[in-house]
Design a protein around this motif. Sequence first.
Motif, short mmCIF file in Angstrom:
data_model
loop_
_atom_site.label_atom_id
_atom_site.label_comp_id
_atom_site.label_asym_id
_atom_site.label_seq_id
_atom_site.Cartn_x
_atom_site.Cartn_y
_atom_site.Cartn_z
N PHE A 169 44.21 50.74 55.18
CA PHE A 169 43.75 49.82 55.07
C PHE A 169 42.79 49.74 53.81
N GLU A 170 42.42 50.72 53.55
CA GLU A 170 41.43 50.99 52.53
C GLU A 170 42.00 50.94 50.84
N LYS A 171 43.21 51.34 51.53
CA LYS A 171 44.64 51.24 50.58
C LYS A 171 44.62 49.75 50.31
N ILE A 172 44.88 48.97 50.41
CA ILE A 172 45.00 47.84 50.49
C ILE A 172 44.15 46.56 50.29
N MET A 173 42.47 47.20 50.62
CA MET A 173 42.07 47.08 50.02
C MET A 173 41.25 47.32 48.41
N ASP A 174 41.62 48.39 47.94
CA ASP A 174 41.53 48.78 46.34
C ASP A 174 42.28 48.29 45.75
N ILE A 175 43.42 47.43 45.99
CA ILE A 175 44.92 47.13 45.28
C ILE A 175 43.97 45.68 44.88
N ILE A 176 43.28 44.90 45.70
CA ILE A 176 42.44 43.69 45.80
C ILE A 176 41.22 44.69 45.15
N ARG A 177 40.55 45.08 44.83
CA ARG A 177 38.85 45.25 44.32
C ARG A 177 39.79 45.68 43.51
N LYS A 178 40.58 46.23 42.47
CA LYS A 178 41.34 46.66 41.20
C LYS A 178 41.43 45.37 40.59
N ASN A 179 41.56 44.07 40.66
CA ASN A 179 42.61 42.82 39.72
C ASN A 179 41.43 42.11 40.15
N THR A 180 41.96 40.69 39.59
CA THR A 180 41.20 39.80 39.27
C THR A 180 41.96 38.09 39.94
N ALA A 181 41.01 37.35 40.13
CA ALA A 181 41.39 35.97 40.49
C ALA A 181 42.55 35.21 39.77
N GLU A 182 43.20 35.68 38.65
CA GLU A 182 44.08 36.24 37.81
C GLU A 182 45.06 36.29 38.58
N ASP A 183 45.26 37.11 38.38
CA ASP A 183 46.64 37.93 39.31
C ASP A 183 47.06 37.71 40.50
N VAL A 184 46.76 36.89 41.71
CA VAL A 184 47.53 36.76 42.22
C VAL A 184 49.09 37.17 42.87
N ASP A 185 49.87 36.80 41.58
CA ASP A 185 51.08 37.42 41.32
C ASP A 185 51.11 39.00 41.66
N PHE A 186 50.71 39.50 40.81
CA PHE A 186 50.57 41.20 41.07
C PHE A 186 50.10 42.11 42.17
N ILE A 187 49.11 41.27 42.90
CA ILE A 187 48.40 41.69 44.10
C ILE A 187 49.15 41.75 44.75
N ALA A 188 50.11 40.16 45.27
CA ALA A 188 50.95 39.80 46.07
C ALA A 188 51.89 41.39 46.17
N ARG A 189 53.05 41.31 44.65
CA ARG A 189 53.70 42.44 44.82
C ARG A 189 53.06 43.51 44.67
N SER A 190 51.83 43.88 44.59
CA SER A 190 51.47 45.30 44.42
C SER A 190 50.90 45.80 46.07
N ILE A 191 50.09 45.16 46.76
CA ILE A 191 50.94 44.98 48.71
C ILE A 191 51.78 45.48 49.15
N MET A 192 53.22 44.71 48.55
CA MET A 192 54.02 44.94 48.59
C MET A 192 54.78 46.00 48.98
N GLU A 193 54.65 46.63 47.66
CA GLU A 193 55.12 47.45 47.19
C GLU A 193 54.46 48.49 47.56
N TYR A 194 53.84 49.10 47.64
CA TYR A 194 52.65 49.74 48.95
C TYR A 194 53.60 49.96 50.39
N ALA A 195 53.47 48.41 51.39
CA ALA A 195 54.02 48.74 52.24
C ALA A 195 55.52 49.25 51.98
N LEU A 196 56.18 48.91 51.03
CA LEU A 196 57.77 49.22 51.07
C LEU A 196 57.63 51.19 51.03
#
Length: 235
Positions: A172-199
């Motif tokens: 869970f902390e890895k998911i939080m880290d992805i969110i914290r390191k990005n901004t509100a402009e980066d919604v597509d990147f955050i969604a894709r990054s969390i998905m790529e981490y899970a895969l």
Amino acid sequence: MEIKIGMAKTAKYANEYCGDTCDLAERPHGGISAIIADGQGNGLAAHHTSGLVVNRAVQLIGEGARDGAVARTVHDYLYAMKDRKVSCTLTVISADLESETVVISRNSNCPTIVVTPEYESVYDDEVAPIGVHRHMKPRMYEVPFSPGMLVVSYTDGIAHAGRKQTGHDADFEKIMDIIRKNTAEDVDFIARSIMEYALFLDKEKASDDMTVVVLSITEDSPGAKIEELKAVYPF
């Protein structure tokens, strides 16, 4: 201010149909809602269940129903249609311009995360899915708009990624880290990054259907106010 939404979704490995469904609904008095449902099981049956739930929720939101009432009504509908035998998780995240708040309705075993420049909140109170228990109540949360706000929700395919490979769920902390390191402009990147981490945890073979939704509140962009929607549907 502007509302931005990013979404990433994939089906369980070797399944043609994804048991998760996600859609957007424009609110009658301004704003937008993201609806995420995860039908019981996998494949076509789960796909039909989650689609039934999301389509009904979209209709109710468009008719002006409040989010808590939407969850209860959709529950009653599924409860009747499937004779109490099929469950479905449901999360509705609404950016409501009338109240200038983000309203979260949860019937999910996965958290909804809110991160702003001032604070972080993780809403993960225990709550039953819809469709099975007669007396069902959604968990409701409401937070005021804040520029820079990020709201993230996902289904259990993300939460449990890696379990079959290592015996451990996603960090869970890895998911939080992805969110914290990005901004509100980066919604597509955050969604894709969390998905790529899970895969990555599942060795690129998703062990369950996976969906991630990211909603943000940002400052206005310069120029004319233009609504945009982008979708990619692989097959």
